[in-house]
Design a protein around this motif. Sequence first.
Motif, mmCIF file in Angstrom:
data_model
loop_
_atom_site.group_PDB
_atom_site.id
_atom_site.type_symbol
_atom_site.label_atom_id
_atom_site.label_comp_id
_atom_site.label_asym_id
_atom_site.label_seq_id
_atom_site.Cartn_x
_atom_site.Cartn_y
_atom_site.Cartn_z
ATOM 1 N N TYR A 45 0.840 -1.208 0.000
ATOM 2 C CA TYR A 45 0.000 0.000 0.000
ATOM 3 C C TYR A 45 0.874 1.257 0.000
ATOM 4 O O TYR A 45 0.524 2.273 -0.601
ATOM 5 N N GLY A 46 2.025 1.163 0.689
ATOM 6 C CA GLY A 46 2.962 2.287 0.685
ATOM 7 C C GLY A 46 3.471 2.568 -0.719
ATOM 8 O O GLY A 46 3.595 3.723 -1.135
ATOM 9 N N ALA A 47 3.741 1.497 -1.484
ATOM 10 C CA ALA A 47 4.230 1.651 -2.864
ATOM 11 C C ALA A 47 3.160 2.274 -3.761
ATOM 12 O O ALA A 47 3.450 3.152 -4.584
ATOM 13 N N ILE A 48 1.912 1.834 -3.582
ATOM 14 C CA ILE A 48 0.805 2.399 -4.373
ATOM 15 C C ILE A 48 0.669 3.894 -4.055
ATOM 16 O O ILE A 48 0.560 4.740 -4.946
ATOM 17 N N LEU A 105 -8.074 -1.101 -7.784
ATOM 18 C CA LEU A 105 -7.897 -2.508 -8.181
ATOM 19 C C LEU A 105 -6.625 -3.099 -7.572
ATOM 20 O O LEU A 105 -6.628 -4.241 -7.100
ATOM 21 N N LEU A 106 -5.550 -2.321 -7.555
ATOM 22 C CA LEU A 106 -4.300 -2.780 -6.947
ATOM 23 C C LEU A 106 -4.489 -3.010 -5.447
ATOM 24 O O LEU A 106 -4.044 -4.008 -4.891
ATOM 25 N N ALA A 150 -8.883 -2.801 2.565
ATOM 26 C CA ALA A 150 -8.910 -1.706 1.581
ATOM 27 C C ALA A 150 -9.666 -0.502 2.150
ATOM 28 O O ALA A 150 -9.288 0.651 1.914
ATOM 29 N N GLY A 151 -10.718 -0.790 2.916
ATOM 30 C CA GLY A 151 -11.518 0.293 3.521
ATOM 31 C C GLY A 151 -10.698 1.094 4.515
ATOM 32 O O GLY A 151 -10.735 2.325 4.526
ATOM 33 N N ALA A 152 -9.933 0.396 5.360
ATOM 34 C CA ALA A 152 -9.113 1.098 6.361
ATOM 35 C C ALA A 152 -8.041 1.942 5.677
ATOM 36 O O ALA A 152 -7.779 3.084 6.074
ATOM 37 N N GLY A 153 -7.417 1.385 4.629
ATOM 38 C CA GLY A 153 -6.401 2.134 3.890
ATOM 39 C C GLY A 153 -6.946 3.442 3.354
ATOM 40 O O GLY A 153 -6.335 4.508 3.536
ATOM 41 N N ASN A 154 -8.110 3.383 2.738
ATOM 42 C CA ASN A 154 -8.694 4.593 2.149
ATOM 43 C C ASN A 154 -9.269 5.533 3.197
ATOM 44 O O ASN A 154 -9.261 6.750 3.014
ATOM 45 N N ALA A 155 -9.749 4.968 4.319
ATOM 46 C CA ALA A 155 -10.318 5.811 5.384
ATOM 47 C C ALA A 155 -9.232 6.689 6.006
ATOM 48 O O ALA A 155 -9.426 7.886 6.203
ATOM 49 N N VAL A 156 -8.072 6.096 6.285
ATOM 50 C CA VAL A 156 -6.968 6.887 6.850
ATOM 51 C C VAL A 156 -6.484 7.899 5.815
ATOM 52 O O VAL A 156 -6.179 9.047 6.141
ATOM 53 N N THR A 198 1.602 7.896 0.639
ATOM 54 C CA THR A 198 2.617 6.879 0.968
ATOM 55 C C THR A 198 2.382 6.379 2.388
ATOM 56 O O THR A 198 2.421 5.181 2.655
ATOM 57 N N GLY A 199 2.150 7.323 3.308
ATOM 58 C CA GLY A 199 1.947 6.946 4.709
ATOM 59 C C GLY A 199 0.528 6.551 5.022
ATOM 60 O O GLY A 199 0.280 5.513 5.640
#
Length: 248
Positions: free
Chosen positions: A58-61, A86-87, A136-142, A219-220
Amino acid sequence: GKGQPIREDGPQSHLLTKKGTPTMGGLMILMGVTVATLMWSNWASLYIWIVLGVTLAYGAIGFYDDYLKVTRQRTSHFFSGRIKLLLELAVAVAATWTVMHIGDQANATSLTVPFFKDYAIPLGVFFLLVGVIVIAGAGNAVNLTDGLDGLAIVPVMIAAATFGMIAYLSGNINFARYLEIQYVAGTGELAVFCGALLGAGLGFLWFNAPPAMIFMGDTGSLALGGALGSIAVATKHEIVLAIVGGLF
């Protein structure tokens, strides 16, 4: 100089005061977390590799997205939102599928409900969907929370501290039995990851507290959200993440 382009829907003062603030501070956080985790955790635990894998992927994306924002100086997405999502979903599917297959099958595919000791909803293969939504939800929420100085990193640190304790208790058969929470062998090592996340967050907060000298960028924020989501899935506390990370 070039820095994070500022969203126009935020406070008007930000357009003047925040323009040109360096971004990608997430790289510093990720470096600290990765090195500390590799130094202090037991590599035999697969959960460490799953969570670290999601975090770095996720950091790379997020890094690629930040890189495009900084070099092209616009806030719209060039790295199309659809490809990015999608990634993220592909990484979440791989992580959840692995978690489902390395734990005790019946427990690994059930959704535990907080406040009910013995109640878990057996989902079978459909647990894959839950895991993907959580990660994926947590990644986008933060990611969405990361707009004001210190706003994303402080709740991430609170959630990391909470999940550090949960991971330690879930991974210890005696504590798990005593507290009547689901025992998941090997997740105790995730307490090391959470401690590293808390420490890296404190270091970053020094520079990110108002007025911010640096932003963590996608990134973070994507990486830290993905980390929290994958820890929640590994420790069987998916619903608890929604309570602990309510702000996101």
